[in-house]
Design an enzyme around this catalytic site. Structure first.
Site, PDB file in Angstrom:
ATOM      1  N   HIS A 101      -8.500 -29.960  45.406  1.00 15.64           N
ATOM      2  CA  HIS A 101      -9.914 -30.001  45.055  1.00 15.64           C
ATOM      3  C   HIS A 101     -10.122 -29.369  43.679  1.00 15.64           C
ATOM      4  CE1 HIS A 101      -9.732 -30.184  49.494  1.00 15.64           C
ATOM      5  NE2 HIS A 101     -10.689 -31.085  49.317  1.00 15.64           N
ATOM      6  N   SER A 146     -12.932 -35.102  51.586  1.00 14.68           N
ATOM      7  CA  SER A 146     -13.491 -33.896  50.968  1.00 14.68           C
ATOM      8  C   SER A 146     -13.545 -33.983  49.447  1.00 14.68           C
ATOM      9  CB  SER A 146     -12.684 -32.662  51.390  1.00 14.68           C
ATOM     10  OG  SER A 146     -11.311 -32.814  51.075  1.00 14.68           O
ATOM     11  N   ASP A 159      -5.302 -23.904  46.747  1.00 16.69           N
ATOM     12  CA  ASP A 159      -5.885 -25.247  46.807  1.00 16.69           C
ATOM     13  C   ASP A 159      -5.647 -25.902  45.452  1.00 16.69           C
ATOM     14  OD1 ASP A 159      -7.340 -27.553  46.914  1.00 16.69           O
ATOM     15  OD2 ASP A 159      -9.219 -26.632  47.562  1.00 16.69           O
TER      16      ASP A 159
END
Length: 326
Positions: free
Chosen positions: A302, A86, A299
């Site tokens: 990312h 990702s 998160d």
């Protein structure tokens, strides 16, 4: 400090620091529609904007900004793929956002889960792809509907995943990456038997969870980059990067013998210095709208878009420039 106009003097692009930059980001969440919801920090309610006004500055040379017109001109009738997990998808969105400020791409393919995608720039007959393969090798992944592991991953060390090996000869350029998935519990197979193996992985970017991990209340609330003296890479990421560099040297040697040019995009250290660039709680839309003290999952792996990951494209552009002047 430059050579040949846009080409920076030869130096180690990956040793440097982040310096303040008053220039506006190349795009915003309003001007780019390729940003996934989980990385759309502005839309999701992140109010501070200081993290947008820094640029990566190598110590021994000047790094030119990414030039989308020049990049697209170089990509006439070519294809480029980002192959990995990702973070690779995060990166391709950043590149798409910058390119979309001068030319629009048309999405021409996505898989059932929208993890792998392909776009075409008709103006330049340029194809940009992201191929979601978190392990690069053949892996049997057992997940429930919410992508929570329901059994150990089965990794086949001697079998590359055909999802990308069946495609790679179609690409003129590819950025291949992996890392964090190799920290998951797995059973390793080789020659159809369970292998005696302790560790096999590589990484491109560390995370910045503090006071816990992603599953145990970890957060990332910092609003400015670290200075070099303020942070050390953790043991796991250090080992992962060492393995990455060691295996790259082997692959580059083999590639050179077969007419293939391999380069390394070493973003580990520059990423380590940016704890401020993650979505944090703003991976969700307006997480504190109803309760300012709400407990929400963060998160810290990312990157917000726009954000620090946009500088990775400056590095790619410079690496490409150097290749054309060799």
């Amino acid at each position: 400090m430059k050579q040949d106009g846009d080409v920076a003097a030869e130096c180690d692009l990956f040793k440097g620091d982040w310096v303040p930059d008053p220039s506006a980001p190349a795009y915003t969440n309003a001007s780019c529609h390729a940003i996934e919801d989980h990385q759309n920090c502005m839309r999701n309610g992140r109010h501070d904007s200081g993290y947008l006004y820094w640029r990566w500055n190598p110590w021994d040379c000047e790094l030119p900004r990414f030039n989308p017109e020049k990049f697209l001109d170089f990509m006439w009738n070519k294809s480029w793929a980002f192959i990995g997990d990702s973070i690779s998808r995060n990166h391709v969105q950043s590149l798409l956002c910058i390119l979309s400020q001068v030319k629009q791409a048309v999405e021409v393919y996505h898989d059932e889960e929208y993890r792998s995608k392909r776009w075409h720039f008709p103006s330049h007959n340029f194809t940009l792809s992201v191929v979601w393969i978190p392990f690069l090798m053949k892996a049997d992944i057992f997940k429930d509907m919410n992508w929570v592991s329901s059994s150990e991953i089965q990794l086949h060390l001697d079998k590359l995943d055909e999802t990308w090996t069946d495609q790679y000869n179609k690409f003129d350029y590819a950025v291949i990456a992996g890392g964090k998935w190799f920290l998951k519990t797995a059973i390793y197979h080789e020659n159809n038997t369970v292998a005696e193996l302790l560790f096999s992985f590589r990484t491109t970017t560390p995370d910045h969870f503090e006071n816990g991990e992603w599953f145990s209340g970890g957060t990332c609330n910092r609003t400015a980059p670290f200075k070099e003296s303020e942070v050390d890479i953790n043991d796991v990421d250090a080992v992962m990067r060492d393995i990455e560099l060691e295996e790259f040297e082997k692959a580059a040697s083999i590639g050179a013998e077969n007419g293939m040019l391999l380069k390394i995009l070493d973003t580990t250290r520059l990423s380590l210095l940016r704890p401020d660039g993650h979505p944090g709680p703003h991976r969700q839309f307006q997480p504190f709208a109803k309760d300012k003290n709400a407990k929400v999952q963060n998160d810290c792996l990312h990157w917000c878009l726009p954000g620090p990951i946009d500088s990775w494209n400056d590095l790619l552009m410079e690496m490409m420039n150097r290749g054309t002047h060799q």
